[in-house]
Scaffold this motif. Sequence first.
Motif, PDB file in Angstrom:
ATOM      1  N   TYR A 133       0.869  -1.182   0.000  1.00 48.87           N
ATOM      2  CA  TYR A 133       0.000   0.000   0.000  1.00 48.87           C
ATOM      3  C   TYR A 133       0.903   1.228   0.000  1.00 48.87           C
ATOM      4  O   TYR A 133       1.673   1.446   0.931  1.00 48.87           O
ATOM      5  CB  TYR A 133      -0.891   0.012   1.246  1.00 48.87           C
ATOM      6  CG  TYR A 133      -1.752  -1.219   1.411  1.00 48.87           C
ATOM      7  CD1 TYR A 133      -3.017  -1.297   0.843  1.00 48.87           C
ATOM      8  CD2 TYR A 133      -1.289  -2.310   2.151  1.00 48.87           C
ATOM      9  CE1 TYR A 133      -3.810  -2.422   1.000  1.00 48.87           C
ATOM     10  CE2 TYR A 133      -2.074  -3.445   2.314  1.00 48.87           C
ATOM     11  CZ  TYR A 133      -3.336  -3.494   1.733  1.00 48.87           C
ATOM     12  OH  TYR A 133      -4.111  -4.616   1.888  1.00 48.87           O
ATOM     13  N   SER A 134       0.790   2.058  -1.037  1.00 44.69           N
ATOM     14  CA  SER A 134       1.722   3.183  -1.182  1.00 44.69           C
ATOM     15  C   SER A 134       1.390   4.325  -0.228  1.00 44.69           C
ATOM     16  O   SER A 134       0.291   4.395   0.326  1.00 44.69           O
ATOM     17  CB  SER A 134       1.692   3.717  -2.611  1.00 44.69           C
ATOM     18  OG  SER A 134       0.590   4.589  -2.822  1.00 44.69           O
ATOM     19  N   ASN A 135       2.348   5.235  -0.062  1.00 46.97           N
ATOM     20  CA  ASN A 135       2.033   6.496   0.596  1.00 46.97           C
ATOM     21  C   ASN A 135       1.367   7.417  -0.418  1.00 46.97           C
ATOM     22  O   ASN A 135       1.158   7.055  -1.575  1.00 46.97           O
ATOM     23  CB  ASN A 135       3.280   7.127   1.236  1.00 46.97           C
ATOM     24  CG  ASN A 135       4.516   6.982   0.365  1.00 46.97           C
ATOM     25  OD1 ASN A 135       4.419   6.805  -0.843  1.00 46.97           O
ATOM     26  ND2 ASN A 135       5.677   7.055   0.961  1.00 46.97           N
ATOM     27  N   LYS A 136       1.003   8.599   0.011  1.00 45.28           N
ATOM     28  CA  LYS A 136       0.093   9.428  -0.778  1.00 45.28           C
ATOM     29  C   LYS A 136       0.811  10.218  -1.876  1.00 45.28           C
ATOM     30  O   LYS A 136       2.025  10.434  -1.824  1.00 45.28           O
ATOM     31  CB  LYS A 136      -0.660  10.394   0.132  1.00 45.28           C
ATOM     32  CG  LYS A 136       0.251  11.388   0.813  1.00 45.28           C
ATOM     33  CD  LYS A 136      -0.540  12.364   1.656  1.00 45.28           C
ATOM     34  CE  LYS A 136       0.385  13.439   2.179  1.00 45.28           C
ATOM     35  NZ  LYS A 136      -0.303  14.535   2.808  1.00 45.28           N
ATOM     36  N   ARG A 163      -4.619  -1.418  -7.900  1.00 43.66           N
ATOM     37  CA  ARG A 163      -5.826  -0.631  -7.626  1.00 43.66           C
ATOM     38  C   ARG A 163      -5.408   0.780  -7.241  1.00 43.66           C
ATOM     39  O   ARG A 163      -4.387   0.970  -6.570  1.00 43.66           O
ATOM     40  CB  ARG A 163      -6.639  -1.285  -6.503  1.00 43.66           C
ATOM     41  CG  ARG A 163      -7.993  -0.614  -6.259  1.00 43.66           C
ATOM     42  CD  ARG A 163      -8.969  -1.485  -5.505  1.00 43.66           C
ATOM     43  NE  ARG A 163      -8.495  -1.920  -4.210  1.00 43.66           N
ATOM     44  CZ  ARG A 163      -9.302  -2.206  -3.184  1.00 43.66           C
ATOM     45  NH1 ARG A 163     -10.616  -2.086  -3.307  1.00 43.66           N
ATOM     46  NH2 ARG A 163      -8.812  -2.624  -2.046  1.00 43.66           N
ATOM     47  N   SER A 164      -6.174   1.768  -7.680  1.00 44.06           N
ATOM     48  CA  SER A 164      -5.887   3.177  -7.395  1.00 44.06           C
ATOM     49  C   SER A 164      -7.005   3.754  -6.537  1.00 44.06           C
ATOM     50  O   SER A 164      -8.184   3.460  -6.758  1.00 44.06           O
ATOM     51  CB  SER A 164      -5.784   3.971  -8.709  1.00 44.06           C
ATOM     52  OG  SER A 164      -5.300   5.274  -8.487  1.00 44.06           O
ATOM     53  N   ASN A 212      -1.690  14.945 -12.506  1.00 45.46           N
ATOM     54  CA  ASN A 212      -2.364  15.915 -11.639  1.00 45.46           C
ATOM     55  C   ASN A 212      -3.205  15.207 -10.571  1.00 45.46           C
ATOM     56  O   ASN A 212      -4.417  15.444 -10.452  1.00 45.46           O
ATOM     57  CB  ASN A 212      -3.268  16.861 -12.442  1.00 45.46           C
ATOM     58  CG  ASN A 212      -2.484  17.852 -13.273  1.00 45.46           C
ATOM     59  OD1 ASN A 212      -1.291  18.045 -13.081  1.00 45.46           O
ATOM     60  ND2 ASN A 212      -3.158  18.474 -14.226  1.00 45.46           N
ATOM     61  N   PRO A 213      -2.584  14.332  -9.789  1.00 40.38           N
ATOM     62  CA  PRO A 213      -3.377  13.530  -8.844  1.00 40.38           C
ATOM     63  C   PRO A 213      -4.064  14.379  -7.788  1.00 40.38           C
ATOM     64  O   PRO A 213      -3.501  15.349  -7.287  1.00 40.38           O
ATOM     65  CB  PRO A 213      -2.330  12.614  -8.200  1.00 40.38           C
ATOM     66  CG  PRO A 213      -1.049  13.391  -8.314  1.00 40.38           C
ATOM     67  CD  PRO A 213      -1.138  14.112  -9.625  1.00 40.38           C
ATOM     68  N   LEU A 214      -5.284  13.991  -7.466  1.00 39.94           N
ATOM     69  CA  LEU A 214      -5.946  14.601  -6.324  1.00 39.94           C
ATOM     70  C   LEU A 214      -5.117  14.316  -5.076  1.00 39.94           C
ATOM     71  O   LEU A 214      -4.580  13.216  -4.919  1.00 39.94           O
ATOM     72  CB  LEU A 214      -7.348  14.028  -6.157  1.00 39.94           C
ATOM     73  CG  LEU A 214      -8.372  14.337  -7.253  1.00 39.94           C
ATOM     74  CD1 LEU A 214      -9.655  13.564  -7.013  1.00 39.94           C
ATOM     75  CD2 LEU A 214      -8.650  15.830  -7.312  1.00 39.94           C
ATOM     76  N   ALA A 215      -4.995  15.304  -4.209  1.00 39.36           N
ATOM     77  CA  ALA A 215      -4.182  15.138  -3.005  1.00 39.36           C
ATOM     78  C   ALA A 215      -4.671  13.940  -2.204  1.00 39.36           C
ATOM     79  O   ALA A 215      -5.869  13.778  -1.976  1.00 39.36           O
ATOM     80  CB  ALA A 215      -4.243  16.398  -2.153  1.00 39.36           C
ATOM     81  N   TYR A 218      -3.610   7.220  -3.530  1.00 41.10           N
ATOM     82  CA  TYR A 218      -2.799   6.063  -3.170  1.00 41.10           C
ATOM     83  C   TYR A 218      -2.924   5.005  -4.255  1.00 41.10           C
ATOM     84  O   TYR A 218      -3.867   5.018  -5.038  1.00 41.10           O
ATOM     85  CB  TYR A 218      -3.292   5.409  -1.874  1.00 41.10           C
ATOM     86  CG  TYR A 218      -3.048   6.151  -0.599  1.00 41.10           C
ATOM     87  CD1 TYR A 218      -2.008   5.789   0.239  1.00 41.10           C
ATOM     88  CD2 TYR A 218      -3.893   7.186  -0.187  1.00 41.10           C
ATOM     89  CE1 TYR A 218      -1.791   6.442   1.449  1.00 41.10           C
ATOM     90  CE2 TYR A 218      -3.690   7.847   1.019  1.00 41.10           C
ATOM     91  CZ  TYR A 218      -2.636   7.471   1.826  1.00 41.10           C
ATOM     92  OH  TYR A 218      -2.430   8.122   3.018  1.00 41.10           O
ATOM     93  N   TYR A 219      -1.991   4.051  -4.263  1.00 41.65           N
ATOM     94  CA  TYR A 219      -2.185   2.855  -5.066  1.00 41.65           C
ATOM     95  C   TYR A 219      -1.884   1.623  -4.226  1.00 41.65           C
ATOM     96  O   TYR A 219      -1.222   1.690  -3.183  1.00 41.65           O
ATOM     97  CB  TYR A 219      -1.324   2.849  -6.342  1.00 41.65           C
ATOM     98  CG  TYR A 219       0.175   2.765  -6.093  1.00 41.65           C
ATOM     99  CD1 TYR A 219       0.818   1.535  -5.967  1.00 41.65           C
ATOM    100  CD2 TYR A 219       0.956   3.914  -5.997  1.00 41.65           C
ATOM    101  CE1 TYR A 219       2.179   1.453  -5.732  1.00 41.65           C
ATOM    102  CE2 TYR A 219       2.315   3.846  -5.764  1.00 41.65           C
ATOM    103  CZ  TYR A 219       2.923   2.601  -5.640  1.00 41.65           C
ATOM    104  OH  TYR A 219       4.268   2.537  -5.400  1.00 41.65           O
ATOM    105  N   GLU A 220      -2.385   0.495  -4.691  1.00 46.86           N
ATOM    106  CA  GLU A 220      -2.134  -0.794  -4.056  1.00 46.86           C
ATOM    107  C   GLU A 220      -1.658  -1.744  -5.140  1.00 46.86           C
ATOM    108  O   GLU A 220      -2.199  -1.768  -6.249  1.00 46.86           O
ATOM    109  CB  GLU A 220      -3.432  -1.315  -3.444  1.00 46.86           C
ATOM    110  CG  GLU A 220      -3.430  -2.766  -3.003  1.00 46.86           C
ATOM    111  CD  GLU A 220      -4.841  -3.292  -2.816  1.00 46.86           C
ATOM    112  OE1 GLU A 220      -5.168  -4.319  -3.443  1.00 46.86           O
ATOM    113  OE2 GLU A 220      -5.603  -2.690  -2.043  1.00 46.86           O
ATOM    114  N   VAL A 221      -0.619  -2.520  -4.850  1.00 47.27           N
ATOM    115  CA  VAL A 221      -0.149  -3.533  -5.792  1.00 47.27           C
ATOM    116  C   VAL A 221       0.049  -4.826  -5.028  1.00 47.27           C
ATOM    117  O   VAL A 221       0.595  -4.822  -3.913  1.00 47.27           O
ATOM    118  CB  VAL A 221       1.149  -3.078  -6.506  1.00 47.27           C
ATOM    119  CG1 VAL A 221       2.243  -2.690  -5.542  1.00 47.27           C
ATOM    120  CG2 VAL A 221       1.638  -4.165  -7.468  1.00 47.27           C
ATOM    121  N   ALA A 222      -0.398  -5.934  -5.613  1.00 46.52           N
ATOM    122  CA  ALA A 222      -0.385  -7.212  -4.898  1.00 46.52           C
ATOM    123  C   ALA A 222       0.006  -8.346  -5.825  1.00 46.52           C
ATOM    124  O   ALA A 222      -0.311  -8.338  -7.019  1.00 46.52           O
ATOM    125  CB  ALA A 222      -1.763  -7.496  -4.289  1.00 46.52           C
TER     126      ALA A 222
END
Length: 226
Positions: A133-136, A163-164, A212-215, A218-222
């Motif tokens: 699980y990534s940081n922001k 997943r984003s 231009n990501p919304l503040a 996050y993303y998840e990779v598994a």
Amino acid sequence: MKIIKISIIGALLTTFLSISSINAAQYHNPIQHENENENIVNEMFSGLKDDDLVLEIEEGSFLAGPGVATCTNLSTGEVIAEYNVYSDENSITVNEAKDIILEEMNNPSTTYRGANPPSSNTLITLNYGQIYYSNKFSGSGWRFSEHQFKAKSGSGGDYLRWRSFIDSGRVGNYNEGYATKNSGTIQGTTLNVDQYVWNSEGSLGQIYFTYNPLAGTYYEVANING
């Protein structure tokens, strides 16, 4: 005189109700916002129980699942870290991780992800069943994950599940990320918000990127088949 008094009372009641409505909106909005954040965090860790263990491997990013994940320097090929959630004394519960993320979401600080694909950065190899699980994310323009990712050899293939959260993104290899940023040709696979996508780049590492990501994105990779 009665008509005038009734009119004055009616006007006062209207004003009072208007003020009450404004105050009610001002009172409930923060609670609604906090509930939305709780829903996001609960969705991030869906499939895990509150007493399951996760390991914070960087500030705000967590690893879950069995076995050992390795972090390799792509420039030298050197393994610079190994992560075992179940044996690391720094592991915490999912419930504790939720509190950490909620605190950051409710009191955000500015965090900018890399403005270029991580070509000479690090590669995280995920054992089967592990989830990162990534940081922001925040900032403008194209923003890229801090790592490349691969499935551990012999763990069931080259596919990783992505997943984003908060905002959409894309997943691809370094060349696709580079072309997207520098040639104006958008490449990679689309990640719509909260939708699972299984992606393979063969022997190449996979990266996440978003525009231009919304503040708070996050993303998840598994390394999970289903």
